[in-house]
Motif scaffolding. Sequence first.
Motif, PDB file in Angstrom:
ATOM      1  N   ARG A  66       0.838  -1.201   0.000  1.00  0.00           N
ATOM      2  CA  ARG A  66       0.000   0.000   0.000  1.00  0.00           C
ATOM      3  C   ARG A  66       0.871   1.248   0.000  1.00  0.00           C
ATOM      4  O   ARG A  66       1.787   1.385   0.810  1.00  0.00           O
ATOM      5  N   GLU A  67       0.556   2.174  -0.912  1.00  0.00           N
ATOM      6  CA  GLU A  67       1.323   3.414  -1.011  1.00  0.00           C
ATOM      7  C   GLU A  67       0.971   4.384   0.105  1.00  0.00           C
ATOM      8  O   GLU A  67       1.801   5.197   0.515  1.00  0.00           O
ATOM      9  N   HIS A  68      -0.278   4.323   0.565  1.00  0.00           N
ATOM     10  CA  HIS A  68      -0.739   5.265   1.582  1.00  0.00           C
ATOM     11  C   HIS A  68      -1.393   4.496   2.737  1.00  0.00           C
ATOM     12  O   HIS A  68      -2.285   3.683   2.520  1.00  0.00           O
ATOM     13  N   LYS A  69      -0.939   4.758   3.949  1.00  0.00           N
ATOM     14  CA  LYS A  69      -1.472   4.077   5.124  1.00  0.00           C
ATOM     15  C   LYS A  69      -2.803   4.664   5.581  1.00  0.00           C
ATOM     16  O   LYS A  69      -3.606   3.979   6.213  1.00  0.00           O
ATOM     17  N   SER A  70      -3.023   5.943   5.280  1.00  0.00           N
ATOM     18  CA  SER A  70      -4.251   6.625   5.680  1.00  0.00           C
ATOM     19  C   SER A  70      -4.448   7.826   4.772  1.00  0.00           C
ATOM     20  O   SER A  70      -3.585   8.153   3.944  1.00  0.00           O
ATOM     21  N   SER A  71      -5.583   8.508   4.945  1.00  0.00           N
ATOM     22  CA  SER A  71      -5.870   9.693   4.143  1.00  0.00           C
ATOM     23  C   SER A  71      -4.853  10.799   4.412  1.00  0.00           C
ATOM     24  O   SER A  71      -4.395  11.475   3.481  1.00  0.00           O
ATOM     25  N   VAL A  72      -4.498  10.970   5.680  1.00  0.00           N
ATOM     26  CA  VAL A  72      -3.518  12.002   6.042  1.00  0.00           C
ATOM     27  C   VAL A  72      -2.161  11.671   5.413  1.00  0.00           C
ATOM     28  O   VAL A  72      -1.473  12.558   4.878  1.00  0.00           O
ATOM     29  N   HIS A  73      -1.799  10.409   5.467  1.00  0.00           N
ATOM     30  CA  HIS A  73      -0.533   9.967   4.873  1.00  0.00           C
ATOM     31  C   HIS A  73      -0.546  10.210   3.363  1.00  0.00           C
ATOM     32  O   HIS A  73       0.471  10.616   2.777  1.00  0.00           O
ATOM     33  N   ALA A  74      -1.690   9.980   2.729  1.00  0.00           N
ATOM     34  CA  ALA A  74      -1.817  10.220   1.288  1.00  0.00           C
ATOM     35  C   ALA A  74      -1.625  11.697   0.964  1.00  0.00           C
ATOM     36  O   ALA A  74      -0.926  12.056   0.008  1.00  0.00           O
ATOM     37  N   ILE A  76       0.013  13.966   2.701  1.00  0.00           N
ATOM     38  CA  ILE A  76       1.417  14.321   2.921  1.00  0.00           C
ATOM     39  C   ILE A  76       2.275  13.856   1.744  1.00  0.00           C
ATOM     40  O   ILE A  76       3.123  14.597   1.234  1.00  0.00           O
ATOM     41  N   ASN A  77       2.048  12.625   1.287  1.00  0.00           N
ATOM     42  CA  ASN A  77       2.829  12.078   0.175  1.00  0.00           C
ATOM     43  C   ASN A  77       2.591  12.856  -1.117  1.00  0.00           C
ATOM     44  O   ASN A  77       3.526  13.116  -1.885  1.00  0.00           O
ATOM     45  N   ILE A  78       1.342  13.219  -1.374  1.00  0.00           N
ATOM     46  CA  ILE A  78       1.014  13.948  -2.599  1.00  0.00           C
ATOM     47  C   ILE A  78       1.653  15.333  -2.596  1.00  0.00           C
ATOM     48  O   ILE A  78       2.291  15.750  -3.566  1.00  0.00           O
ATOM     49  N   VAL A  79       1.497  16.048  -1.484  1.00  0.00           N
ATOM     50  CA  VAL A  79       2.054  17.410  -1.387  1.00  0.00           C
ATOM     51  C   VAL A  79       3.578  17.360  -1.442  1.00  0.00           C
ATOM     52  O   VAL A  79       4.215  18.179  -2.124  1.00  0.00           O
ATOM     53  N   ARG A  80       4.173  16.398  -0.756  1.00  0.00           N
ATOM     54  CA  ARG A  80       5.635  16.289  -0.722  1.00  0.00           C
ATOM     55  C   ARG A  80       6.197  15.868  -2.077  1.00  0.00           C
ATOM     56  O   ARG A  80       7.220  16.391  -2.536  1.00  0.00           O
ATOM     57  N   GLY A  81       5.530  14.958  -2.751  1.00  0.00           N
ATOM     58  CA  GLY A  81       6.060  14.440  -4.001  1.00  0.00           C
ATOM     59  C   GLY A  81       5.653  15.207  -5.249  1.00  0.00           C
ATOM     60  O   GLY A  81       6.386  15.209  -6.245  1.00  0.00           O
ATOM     61  N   GLU A  82       4.480  15.872  -5.214  1.00  0.00           N
ATOM     62  CA  GLU A  82       3.966  16.527  -6.419  1.00  0.00           C
ATOM     63  C   GLU A  82       3.692  18.015  -6.252  1.00  0.00           C
ATOM     64  O   GLU A  82       3.422  18.705  -7.236  1.00  0.00           O
ATOM     65  N   GLY A  83       3.738  18.496  -5.018  1.00  0.00           N
ATOM     66  CA  GLY A  83       3.479  19.910  -4.785  1.00  0.00           C
ATOM     67  C   GLY A  83       2.062  20.163  -4.305  1.00  0.00           C
ATOM     68  O   GLY A  83       1.162  19.336  -4.509  1.00  0.00           O
ATOM     69  N   LEU A  84       1.851  21.296  -3.669  1.00  0.00           N
ATOM     70  CA  LEU A  84       0.551  21.633  -3.084  1.00  0.00           C
ATOM     71  C   LEU A  84      -0.557  21.727  -4.137  1.00  0.00           C
ATOM     72  O   LEU A  84      -1.684  21.274  -3.924  1.00  0.00           O
ATOM     73  N   LEU A  85      -0.242  22.312  -5.293  1.00  0.00           N
ATOM     74  CA  LEU A  85      -1.255  22.483  -6.338  1.00  0.00           C
ATOM     75  C   LEU A  85      -1.723  21.150  -6.905  1.00  0.00           C
ATOM     76  O   LEU A  85      -2.782  21.083  -7.549  1.00  0.00           O
ATOM     77  N   ALA A  86      -0.947  20.090  -6.683  1.00  0.00           N
ATOM     78  CA  ALA A  86      -1.335  18.766  -7.179  1.00  0.00           C
ATOM     79  C   ALA A  86      -2.626  18.285  -6.522  1.00  0.00           C
ATOM     80  O   ALA A  86      -3.311  17.409  -7.059  1.00  0.00           O
ATOM     81  N   MET A  87      -2.986  18.864  -5.373  1.00  0.00           N
ATOM     82  CA  MET A  87      -4.226  18.487  -4.703  1.00  0.00           C
ATOM     83  C   MET A  87      -5.447  18.846  -5.546  1.00  0.00           C
ATOM     84  O   MET A  87      -6.536  18.324  -5.329  1.00  0.00           O
ATOM     85  N   TYR A  88      -5.238  19.742  -6.492  1.00  0.00           N
ATOM     86  CA  TYR A  88      -6.356  20.136  -7.373  1.00  0.00           C
ATOM     87  C   TYR A  88      -6.198  19.556  -8.775  1.00  0.00           C
ATOM     88  O   TYR A  88      -6.855  20.021  -9.709  1.00  0.00           O
TER      89      TYR A  88
END
Length: 320
Positions: A66-74, A76-88
């Motif tokens: 599993r790449e993400h253990k929880s929603s919070v972990h997901a 953190i991983n997205i923002v850290r790996g792809e940047g804050l704007l990646a959330m959109y």
Amino acid sequence: MARQSTVAVTSEITSKESAPSHRSTMPKAVNFLFGGLSGMGATSLTQPLDLVKNRMQMSGLAGAAREHKSSVHAIINIVRGEGLLAMYTGLSAGLLRQATYTTMRLGIFSSLMDMCASSDGEPPKFVVKAALATLSGAIASFIATPTELSLIRMTSDGRLPLEQRRNYTNVFNALYRIGKEEGVLALWRGCGPTVVRAMVVNAAQLASYSQAKQALLSTDYFEDNILAHFVASMISGLVTTVASLPVDITKTRIQNMKIIDGKPEFNGAIDVFTKAVRQEGIFSLWKGFTPYYARIGPHTVFTFIFLEQLRALYWRYQSK
């Protein structure tokens, strides 16, 4: 409301919060327009939750780690790996989906309600409303499947290795490339579970929202206001999440699958379902529960807040 039953609940809320004269004179086209705009406004606020939900559903695919253990972990991983704007990521697809799906669902439901109303103007019974909401959701979701497919792929792209990413620039680029590279019919990949999900969501939300609101208003703690709508929406969201998430995760995986050497990863919805249970366990069918639930309730509330404000602005303008 997601992926939420906007149509069914709209008639219930607006019948109590809008003047009868307003409902009888506001053009249908304006009601459809406001329904689409309110859904788009709600999506603008809840898109990151949809992204996290899709990433969670694709995590641990086929028994992999599993790449993400929880929603919070997901997050953190997205923002850290792809940047804050990646959330959109995928926002354009989400907005186009609302512009098509929500608007059509409202339009079809309103038209069917008019057809089924009695000669004295009495609206259909609850069971008939539920059936009409389910049917309108099914028709609208079938037509809007290409936008749903684009949304799933755009929000899931960031989890793939760089050489495997599709890198769609926007929803229109996604629609064009899917049609060109995979064929026009590929735009309706996952149509079956998409339609089933829409029917389940509409039916579950209609019944649970109505019952929850009725129960809340029967107490001394709630009045018919935005607080009651919020609490009822969150209760409805919980029921709808439990009922529809297994269908949603099946739809997500089918629409995100790749064709390798001319062979698809899955042979259909049943294949996705059985492989998920066998390789990942029964509870894998509820992956992404937290962001899915967190999205449904707020999306419903935001949709109606925007809807009522748009209606108020319309009548304010008309009265000048």
